[in-house]
Structure formats: structure tokens, C-alpha cells
Scaffold this motif. Sequence first.
Motif, short mmCIF file in Angstrom:
data_model
loop_
_atom_site.label_atom_id
_atom_site.label_comp_id
_atom_site.label_asym_id
_atom_site.label_seq_id
_atom_site.Cartn_x
_atom_site.Cartn_y
_atom_site.Cartn_z
N LEU A 69 -2.48 -4.26 6.58
CA LEU A 69 -2.12 -2.90 6.19
C LEU A 69 -0.79 -2.49 6.81
N ARG A 70 -0.60 -2.81 8.09
CA ARG A 70 0.66 -2.45 8.75
C ARG A 70 1.83 -3.26 8.21
N ALA A 71 1.58 -4.52 7.83
CA ALA A 71 2.64 -5.33 7.21
C ALA A 71 3.03 -4.74 5.86
N PHE A 72 2.04 -4.35 5.07
CA PHE A 72 2.32 -3.71 3.78
C PHE A 72 3.08 -2.40 4.00
N SER A 73 2.67 -1.62 4.99
CA SER A 73 3.34 -0.35 5.29
C SER A 73 4.77 -0.59 5.76
N LEU A 74 4.98 -1.64 6.56
CA LEU A 74 6.32 -1.96 7.03
C LEU A 74 7.25 -2.29 5.87
N LEU A 75 6.74 -3.07 4.89
CA LEU A 75 7.56 -3.43 3.73
C LEU A 75 7.82 -2.23 2.83
N ILE A 76 6.77 -1.48 2.50
CA ILE A 76 6.94 -0.29 1.66
C ILE A 76 7.83 0.72 2.37
N GLY A 77 7.57 0.92 3.68
CA GLY A 77 8.35 1.90 4.44
C GLY A 77 9.80 1.53 4.59
N SER A 78 10.10 0.23 4.56
CA SER A 78 11.49 -0.21 4.69
C SER A 78 12.21 -0.21 3.34
N MET A 79 11.50 -0.56 2.27
CA MET A 79 12.13 -0.60 0.95
C MET A 79 12.32 0.80 0.36
N VAL A 80 11.24 1.60 0.34
CA VAL A 80 11.33 2.94 -0.23
C VAL A 80 11.88 3.87 0.85
N GLY A 81 13.18 4.05 0.82
CA GLY A 81 13.82 4.91 1.81
C GLY A 81 14.92 5.71 1.15
N SER A 82 16.09 5.62 1.72
CA SER A 82 17.21 6.38 1.16
C SER A 82 17.72 5.78 -0.14
N GLY A 83 17.47 4.47 -0.37
CA GLY A 83 18.09 3.78 -1.49
C GLY A 83 17.80 4.39 -2.84
N ILE A 84 16.54 4.63 -3.16
CA ILE A 84 16.19 5.15 -4.48
C ILE A 84 16.68 6.57 -4.66
N VAL B 97 3.95 -9.35 0.85
CA VAL B 97 5.23 -9.41 0.14
C VAL B 97 5.03 -9.20 -1.36
N ILE B 98 4.10 -9.93 -1.96
CA ILE B 98 3.91 -9.87 -3.42
C ILE B 98 3.46 -8.48 -3.85
N VAL B 99 2.45 -7.91 -3.17
CA VAL B 99 1.92 -6.60 -3.55
C VAL B 99 2.98 -5.51 -3.36
N SER B 100 3.69 -5.53 -2.25
CA SER B 100 4.66 -4.46 -1.97
C SER B 100 5.85 -4.50 -2.92
N VAL B 101 6.38 -5.69 -3.21
CA VAL B 101 7.56 -5.77 -4.09
C VAL B 101 7.20 -5.35 -5.51
N ILE B 102 6.04 -5.78 -6.02
CA ILE B 102 5.62 -5.35 -7.35
C ILE B 102 5.45 -3.82 -7.40
N THR B 103 4.85 -3.26 -6.37
CA THR B 103 4.67 -1.80 -6.30
C THR B 103 6.00 -1.08 -6.36
N VAL B 104 6.98 -1.58 -5.60
CA VAL B 104 8.29 -0.92 -5.54
C VAL B 104 9.05 -1.08 -6.85
N ILE B 105 8.98 -2.25 -7.49
CA ILE B 105 9.68 -2.44 -8.77
C ILE B 105 9.17 -1.42 -9.81
N VAL B 106 7.86 -1.31 -9.94
CA VAL B 106 7.28 -0.35 -10.89
C VAL B 106 7.69 1.08 -10.54
N GLY B 107 7.59 1.42 -9.26
CA GLY B 107 7.95 2.77 -8.83
C GLY B 107 9.41 3.10 -9.08
N TYR B 108 10.31 2.15 -8.81
CA TYR B 108 11.75 2.39 -8.99
C TYR B 108 12.13 2.54 -10.46
N MET B 109 11.55 1.69 -11.32
CA MET B 109 11.87 1.79 -12.74
C MET B 109 11.43 3.14 -13.30
#
Length: 486
Positions: A13-28, A236-248
Motif C-alpha cells: 500500500l505504501r509503495a502504491f501510495s509512493l508511486l501515485i503520490g510522486s506521479m500525480v503532483g504538479s505535472g497534470i 508499478v503496473i497498477v499505479s501507472v495504469i491508474t495514472v494514465i486513465v486519470g490523466y487522459m
Amino acid sequence: EEAIFLRKKITLLRAFSLLIGSMVGSGIFISPKGVLENSGSVGFSLVVWFSCGLLSMFGALSYAELGTRITKSGGHYIYILETLGPLPSFLFLWAEFFAIRPANSAVVSLAFGRYMLEPFFAPCAAPVPAVKLVSLLGYYMVLTLNSWSVTWSARLQTALSVVKLLALALIIVPGMMLLAQGHTENFQDAFDRQSLVLDKLPLAFYAGMFAYSGWFQTSFVREELVKPERNIPLAVIVSVITVIVGYMLTNVSYYTVLGTQDVLASPAVAVSFVQRAFKSLISVVPVLVALSCFGTLNGGIFTFSRTLFVASREGQWPPLFSMIHIRRHTPLPAVMLMFPLVTAMVCVGDIYHLLNFFSFSRWLFIGLATLGLIVHRHRHPELHSPFKVPLFVPVSFTIICLFTVAMSFYSDPVSISIGCTMVLSGFPVYYLITHRQMSDRCRNLFSISQDFLWTKLPSFFSTLSDYLTHKLQLLLEVVQQEIKTY
């Protein structure tokens, strides 16, 4: 009485949160303007966003395999060191410390300050000095937290990951509702080729990849992960797929509500979106965005300190930065090292110039790291890896990264040349300091300096603090007496 080391405190859970928390930030929230500006149209910008997501997935899968092959923490640094050798790994460390990481932290800090102040100054823009002051305050708060506790940093990252997804949902839902009602006028002539400039596309990819950057964060804390062989690929797989869908969906919502000119004119796209879509949340969404940036800062400091820690342990950075606080189990010297450079870049920098400045170096070395995976496979065919990706994945990712880096010299030669010079300046440093063993006199001098830093300097500051406190008390007594007399 027991051994001091970095504990395994990062669960799935913390690894997933670290990835989501690092990707979804100021960028989008800041990159849509850069992607649209350099891609030329709504349609091509959406293609760039999806391509960046797919490219991030390729890179994340390659890093997941590297994380199961190489059991050390350190991310890009340790992968380049173990596969390509000490010189390219030192050049990465040099560029990361002096260019990539401080510029990246400065970009996120400035976005945090801008969004935090937007509700107080809307509809006007927030004053630049105020933005920079709040940016620095946010950065120092995260710095203090990472110096204090690994557990609390991880808990904060988990909580802020929920906030980030909530912020995206507040943008996606109204945009999708308007799109369902037939508001498609902003998507007319979406693929207008007249505004497409091919030599600007690398900058569009830089902006998009900046928004996705963070998919590699688990590789920096590999030694602190629980069950890394299982949890790294899964997170890695779950977080990146989540972010791709969310960003689009987020970008479609932006274009549904705002349109091309509004996105290009806005310094804070999410705030302009809220002003147009629903004014009742005008003060809520910017704060959620600011908290998203806060989480990205937290993840960046958390992971980069581990890079310095591992580099010191490998002998390519001063031994001081491989030390761990004896009670808090945090790499305190490594955490604190970055703040002077970040402070300077926040004070003098601009978001988009900083973004181009550090993107060149970052994607050059990420491409070299995945090239290292190909080399490592060739050298060690007998090595069994619990997670393995098809060869075309790292090959495609490496070629695209290096091609984009080469093309960027035509797109922004000034910023890219500065970044390239910063990397090349590490050559003489490597051969003068790291490659050649230090003489006994230099080693003794370093030991004396380190002894002074850890024994004499704290007592000096303690004495100075007591002296200043005493003088301040005397001054207050004099002031109080003067007030009574008056």
C-alpha cells in the motif's frame, strides 16, 4: 545496542501510495499548457499524453525487472553503476545533485506556492515574491518531516495520495458531464496540422513525461520494501495504469470546459477550470492541487536522500552522507544536503525554463539505465529474475529516450546546452577525486573536517545559541523597563 540500518517499512500500500503520490503532483496541473503549446493542437496534445503514458509504462516495467535483478536501493544511480560502470553512474550523480533534483524540486515547490495562494488573490495573479516565499516554506516543511521520521513520511504520502485522486475526480466529473451533454465544440479540427511544429515535439514530450515522472520511485527504496520481488511489479503496473486513465480523462475535461486559448493563457490551468466549471469550489480545488504538489515534494526528498546514501556507501560521495540518525533511522545528512540549491533555484527560476533544463539530463540517464538492463541480460543470461519483460520493451524505451534527448537540442538549445554542460563538468571531478585515490594528507584533512563537523560544530552552535538567548533576554528587560518608564 542493535545495528543501525534503514528498516523495511514500505508495504505494498505504501509503495502504491509512493508511486501515485510522486506521479500525480504538479505535472497534470501545469504541464497541459506546455504540451499544448509545443504540440500545436488539442488532438496532437492528447496523442502526446497517451504516448507519454505508454512510454512511462515501458520504463516502469523495465525498472521493475531491474529492481528484481539488482537488490540495492538507489534507483537510476545503482542500476547504471551495476550495469554500465562507475563513470556514467558518477556523471548521473553529479547531474542529479547539481541540476536534475534541485530543478525538479523547485518546479514542484513553485507550483505548490502558486496554487496555495491562488484563492487569496483571484481573479488577479498572486505576487511572485509571495509565491516564492510560500514555495520555500512548503519545501522546508517536507524537509523537516523527512528528517524526523520515515514512518510519518510514508503515512503522509498515503494520505496525500487519496487527496490527489480526489483532486483529479473533482476535475474529471464535471468535464465528463458537460461532454455527455454535447459540449464538443472545443474538439472541432482537433488535429490541425498547420500548427504542428515537429522540432517542438520533444519539448511537448518533456512536459508530458514530467507529469508522469515518479514511476521509478520504488527503485530508490528497494531495500526498505517488504517483499520487493512481488510488490515492485504489482505496485508499478497498477499505479501507472491508474495514472494514465486519470490523466487522459483530466485533459479531456480541461479541453471540454476551457478550450485551446484559455489553456495557453492560464498560469494555473486547474484554477481556470474551476472558475469556469463551478465557482462554488473555487477555494477548494487549488488547495487540493497544492497538497498534491506537497506530496510530490515529499516523495522526491524521500527517494533522493536514498540515492546519496547509496552513493556514499559505494564510495562515490563523501562518507558523511551514508550516516543514519541513531534514534530516528533517517539518512539525515543526505536529506538536508539539497536545501541550499533548491532555495536558490526557487528564488531565481521560472517553471518552464527549469523544466526543460532538468528534463534533458533526467531522460538521458533514464535511457542509459534501461540500456543497462539490456547489457545486464546479455552479460548474465544465467541469472534468474522473478519478473521479466519482453526485450522490445527496454529496447523501445531506450531508443525513444535517447532520440528525444538528441532532438531537444534543436528545440531549446540554450537550456539543453546548459544541462549538457552540467553533465560534462562531472568528467574532471570524477578523474581528479573519485577515480584516483585521495592522498593520505587529503584523507586526513577530510577526517579532521568531518570530526569537527560532528563534534566541535554542534557545541559551538549550542554555546552561540545560549549567548544570543541571554542577550535577547537582557534586551527585552531593557525594553520593558523603557515602556514602564514611558
